[in-house]
Design an enzyme around this catalytic site. Structure first.
Site, PDB file in Angstrom:
ATOM      1  N   SER A 246     -32.761   7.493  39.794  1.00 23.02           N
ATOM      2  CA  SER A 246     -32.690   6.027  39.711  1.00 23.02           C
ATOM      3  C   SER A 246     -31.743   5.467  40.767  1.00 23.02           C
ATOM      4  O   SER A 246     -30.764   6.116  41.137  1.00 23.02           O
ATOM      5  CB  SER A 246     -32.179   5.625  38.306  1.00 23.02           C
ATOM      6  OG  SER A 246     -31.826   4.270  38.266  1.00 23.02           O
TER       7      SER A 246
ATOM      8  N   TYR B  70     -25.529   6.848  31.286  1.00 25.66           N
ATOM      9  CA  TYR B  70     -26.935   7.033  31.723  1.00 25.66           C
ATOM     10  C   TYR B  70     -26.960   7.296  33.232  1.00 25.66           C
ATOM     11  O   TYR B  70     -27.534   8.291  33.688  1.00 25.66           O
ATOM     12  CB  TYR B  70     -27.788   5.807  31.382  1.00 25.66           C
ATOM     13  CG  TYR B  70     -29.044   5.772  32.207  1.00 25.66           C
ATOM     14  CD1 TYR B  70     -29.148   4.937  33.317  1.00 25.66           C
ATOM     15  CD2 TYR B  70     -30.099   6.644  31.931  1.00 25.66           C
ATOM     16  CE1 TYR B  70     -30.279   4.959  34.113  1.00 25.66           C
ATOM     17  CE2 TYR B  70     -31.232   6.667  32.721  1.00 25.66           C
ATOM     18  CZ  TYR B  70     -31.309   5.823  33.821  1.00 25.66           C
ATOM     19  OH  TYR B  70     -32.416   5.857  34.628  1.00 25.66           O
TER      20      TYR B  70
ATOM     21  N   LYS C 131     -27.952  10.827  35.728  1.00 30.52           N
ATOM     22  CA  LYS C 131     -28.871  10.907  36.887  1.00 30.52           C
ATOM     23  C   LYS C 131     -28.139  11.537  38.085  1.00 30.52           C
ATOM     24  O   LYS C 131     -28.678  12.360  38.799  1.00 30.52           O
ATOM     25  CB  LYS C 131     -29.411   9.520  37.244  1.00 30.52           C
ATOM     26  CG  LYS C 131     -30.381   8.964  36.222  1.00 30.52           C
ATOM     27  CD  LYS C 131     -31.566   9.891  35.995  1.00 30.52           C
ATOM     28  CE  LYS C 131     -32.509   9.376  34.937  1.00 30.52           C
ATOM     29  NZ  LYS C 131     -33.600  10.347  34.643  1.00 30.52           N
TER      30      LYS C 131
HETATM   31  C1  WQD Z   1     -32.606  -6.919  36.135  1.00 32.10           C
HETATM   32  C2  WQD Z   1     -31.912  -8.244  36.377  1.00 32.10           C
HETATM   33  C3  WQD Z   1     -30.123  -8.702  34.851  1.00 32.10           C
HETATM   34  C4  WQD Z   1     -32.576  -9.077  31.264  1.00 32.10           C
HETATM   35  C5  WQD Z   1     -31.952  -1.148  34.652  1.00 32.10           C
HETATM   36  C6  WQD Z   1     -31.267   0.180  34.727  1.00 32.10           C
HETATM   37  C7  WQD Z   1     -31.962   1.049  35.738  1.00 32.10           C
HETATM   38  C8  WQD Z   1     -33.421   1.146  35.387  1.00 32.10           C
HETATM   39  C9  WQD Z   1     -34.044  -0.239  35.363  1.00 32.10           C
HETATM   40  C10 WQD Z   1     -33.815   3.071  34.025  1.00 32.10           C
HETATM   41  C11 WQD Z   1     -30.396  -8.135  36.219  1.00 32.10           C
HETATM   42  C12 WQD Z   1     -31.246  -9.708  34.679  1.00 32.10           C
HETATM   43  C13 WQD Z   1     -32.172  -8.872  32.575  1.00 32.10           C
HETATM   44  C14 WQD Z   1     -32.418 -10.357  30.670  1.00 32.10           C
HETATM   45  C15 WQD Z   1     -31.501 -11.173  32.722  1.00 32.10           C
HETATM   46  N1  WQD Z   1     -33.580   1.767  34.124  1.00 32.10           N
HETATM   47  N2  WQD Z   1     -31.648  -9.907  33.285  1.00 32.10           N
HETATM   48  N3  WQD Z   1     -31.894 -11.359  31.436  1.00 32.10           N
HETATM   49  O1  WQD Z   1     -30.278  -3.632  35.105  1.00 32.10           O
HETATM   50  O2  WQD Z   1     -31.464  -3.750  37.360  1.00 32.10           O
HETATM   51  O3  WQD Z   1     -31.822  -1.778  35.890  1.00 32.10           O
HETATM   52  O4  WQD Z   1     -33.325  -0.995  34.361  1.00 32.10           O
HETATM   53  O5  WQD Z   1     -33.997   3.879  34.913  1.00 32.10           O
HETATM   54  O6  WQD Z   1     -31.357   2.314  35.721  1.00 32.10           O
HETATM   55  O7  WQD Z   1     -29.941  -0.045  35.173  1.00 32.10           O
HETATM   56  O8  WQD Z   1     -32.793  -3.958  35.250  1.00 32.10           O
HETATM   57  O9  WQD Z   1     -34.344  -5.488  34.122  1.00 32.10           O
HETATM   58  O10 WQD Z   1     -32.168  -4.872  32.948  1.00 32.10           O
HETATM   59  O11 WQD Z   1     -32.113  -6.391  34.902  1.00 32.10           O
HETATM   60  O12 WQD Z   1     -31.011 -12.109  33.378  1.00 32.10           O
HETATM   61  O13 WQD Z   1     -32.767 -10.607  29.472  1.00 32.10           O
HETATM   62  O14 WQD Z   1     -32.340  -9.170  35.387  1.00 32.10           O
HETATM   63  O15 WQD Z   1     -28.857  -9.365  34.778  1.00 32.10           O
HETATM   64  O16 WQD Z   1     -29.810  -9.008  37.169  1.00 32.10           O
HETATM   65  P1  WQD Z   1     -31.476  -3.348  35.930  1.00 32.10           P
HETATM   66  P2  WQD Z   1     -32.895  -5.174  34.211  1.00 32.10           P
END
Ligand code: WQD
Length: 336
Positions: A125, A150, A154
Site C-alpha cells: 500500500s 496496519y 505492510k
Molecule cells: C480518502 C480521503 C479522508 C472518508 C486508506 C488506507 C489505505 C488504503 C485505502 C488499505 C481522505 C477523506 C474519507 C470520509 C472524508 N486502505 N474522507 N470523509 O485514508 O487515503 O487510505 O484506504 O489498503 O491504506 O490508509 O482513504 O478513502 O479513507 O480517505 O473526508 O467519510 O477522503 O480524509 O482525505 P485513505 P480514505
C-alpha cells in the site's frame, strides 16, 4: 496453470480472480470469510462462467497452511491479499493486525521456499510512504515511520519478503503498492462490501447518494491544497486487478530484474475530496449532502503515484478515469 489467490473473495482479490480467469489461469481461492462473503464466489462465476476452487481456510493456522501446500504442489504462483486492512481498527487492536498480517505471510512464504520455483505477488500500500515529501511519489521515495499498525504490517511484510528472497533465489516476488482502489466490475456482480460504516471516501459517498447514510463528513478543508481538502490517487479496482495479472506474468516469464521488485499502482493523477464529490454529482446528476468537519487524525495531505516504473517495466497503465471508476461504484451501490 494453477494460481493461488489468498483473500480471493475480498474486494481487490475477487476482481483479480476474474482477470486471472479471463487470462485462462486455473484459480484456487483461500479465504477465511472474516471480511468477505461466500456469495462473492457466485458473483465471480456469473462474470466468467468458471468456478474457482475455493478452500475456506484461516492462514493463521500453520498446520492447515502446510497441509494445503502439500496437497497443492502444482501451484505456480501466489497472489497474497489475505490481511486485515482497517487503519483505525489496527490502532485499537494492534496484536490482531500483527498476528493476522505477519504470521500468515510467514507461513505462506515458508511453504513457497520449499518449491523448486515460486512466484509471489504481495498486496502492499502507498501507506508505506506516509506523507511523502515529493509528489508524485516514486518507488524510491523514503519509507516513513508507519502512522498505524496496519501500515507497519505492510512495511514489515515487504521487509520479510525482501530478506526471504535474498537467501531463496527460487522465490521471485513483487510488492504492489496500491494507492486508493475504488469502483467495481462493470457487471456490478462484484464490488466493495464495507462492513458497517464505511471508513473509505467513495463507499461512504455512494451510500450517502443511495440514502443509506444521511450526510458525508468531509474531514477538513484547511489543508494546504488547491481547495483545502486532501488529495489522493483514486484508481479503478479493475486496473489494479489487471496489474496483478501483468505482474504475475512478468515473473512467470522471468522478465524480473531482481527477485524482489516493488511497483506503485496508481493513475498518476491526484484528486481532492471535493473533486471526487463533484465527479460523483456529475456522474449521477445528484446533489451530494455533505458538510465540512474537523480533520481526521493520521490523514496525509497528499498522495498520488509516479507510475513510470510500472508503465515501463510492467507495460501496465491505468485505463479508467476517476469518473468511470465512480460510475462503476455507483452502479454497484444501486445493485445492492
Ligand atoms: C480518502 C480521503 C479522508 C472518508 C486508506 C488506507 C489505505 C488504503 C485505502 C488499505 C481522505 C477523506 C474519507 C470520509 C472524508 N486502505 N474522507 N470523509 O485514508 O487515503 O487510505 O484506504 O489498503 O491504506 O490508509 O482513504 O478513502 O479513507 O480517505 O473526508 O467519510 O477522503 O480524509 O482525505 P485513505 P480514505
Amino acid at each position: 496453470m494453477k494460481i493461488l489467490v489468498t483473500g480471493g473473495l475480498g474486494f481487490i482479490g475477487s476482481h483479480t480472480v476474474v482477470e486471472l480467469q479471463n487470462e485462462g489461469y486455473q484459480v484456487v481461492i483461500i479465504d477465511n470469510l472474516s471480511n468477505a462473503s461466500v456469495e462473492v464466489l457466485g458473483g465471480i462465476v456469473s462474470i466468467t462462467g468458471k468456478t474457482p476452487i475455493f478452500e475456506k481456510l484461516d492462514l493463521k493456522d500453520k498446520l492447515a497452511v502446510q497441509a494445503f501446500f502439500r496437497a497443492n504442489q502444482d501451484i505456480k504462483g501466489v497472489i497474497h491479499f489475505a490481511a486485515s486492512k482497517a487503519v483505525g481498527e489496527s490502532v485499537d487492536n494492534p496484536l490482531l493486525y500483527y498476528e493476522n498480517n505477519i504470521n500468515t505471510l510467514v507461513y505462506v512464504l515458508q511453504e513457497l521456499v520449499k518449491l523448486d520455483e515460486s512466484n509471489f505477488i504481495f498486496s502492499s500500500s502507498c501507506t508505506v510512504y506516509g506523507q511523502a515529501d515529493v509528489m508524485p511519489i516514486s518507488e524510491s521515495a523514503p519509507i516513513k515511520p508507519a502512522e498505524s499498525p496496519y501500515g507497519n504490517t505492510k512495511q514489515i511484510g515487504e521487509e520479510i519478503i525482501k530478506d526471504t528472497c535474498k537467501v531463496n533465489t527460487n522465490l521471485k516476488s513483487i510488492a504492489l503498492r496500491y494507492f486508493n482502489p475504488i469502483g467495481a466490475h462493470s457487471s456490478a456482480k462484484i464490488g466493495e462490501l464495507p462492513i458497517g460504516v464505511p471508513q473509505n471516501l467513495v463507499p461512504y459517498i455512494t451510500q450517502t447518494g443511495a440514502g443509506i447514510r444521511e450526510q458525508l463528513s468531509v474531514f477538513g478543508d484547511n489543508y494546504p491544497t488547491t481547495d483545502g481538502t486532501c488529495i489522493r490517487d483514486y484508481i479503478h479496482v479493475v486496473d489494479i486487478a489487471k496489474a496483478h495479472v501483468v505482474a504475475l506474468q512478468h515473473l512467470l516469464n522471468n522478465k524480473n530484474t531482481s527477485n524482489f521488485e516493488v511497483f506503485n499502482l496508481g493513475t498518476g493523477t491526484g484528486s481532492s475530496v471535493l473533486e471526487v464529490i463533484k465527479a460523483f454529482e456529475k456522474v449521477t446528476n445528484k446533489k451530494l449532502n455533505y458538510k465540512i468537519v474537523n480533520r481526521r487524525p493520521g490523514d496525509v495531505i497528499s498522495a498520488y503515484a509516479d507510475t513510470t516504473k510500472a508503465n515501463k517495466e510492467l507495460g501496465w497503465k491505468a485505463q479508467y478515469s476517476l469518473e468511470e471508476a465512480i460510475e462503476s461504484a455507483w452502479k454497484w451501490q444501486k445493485s445492492l
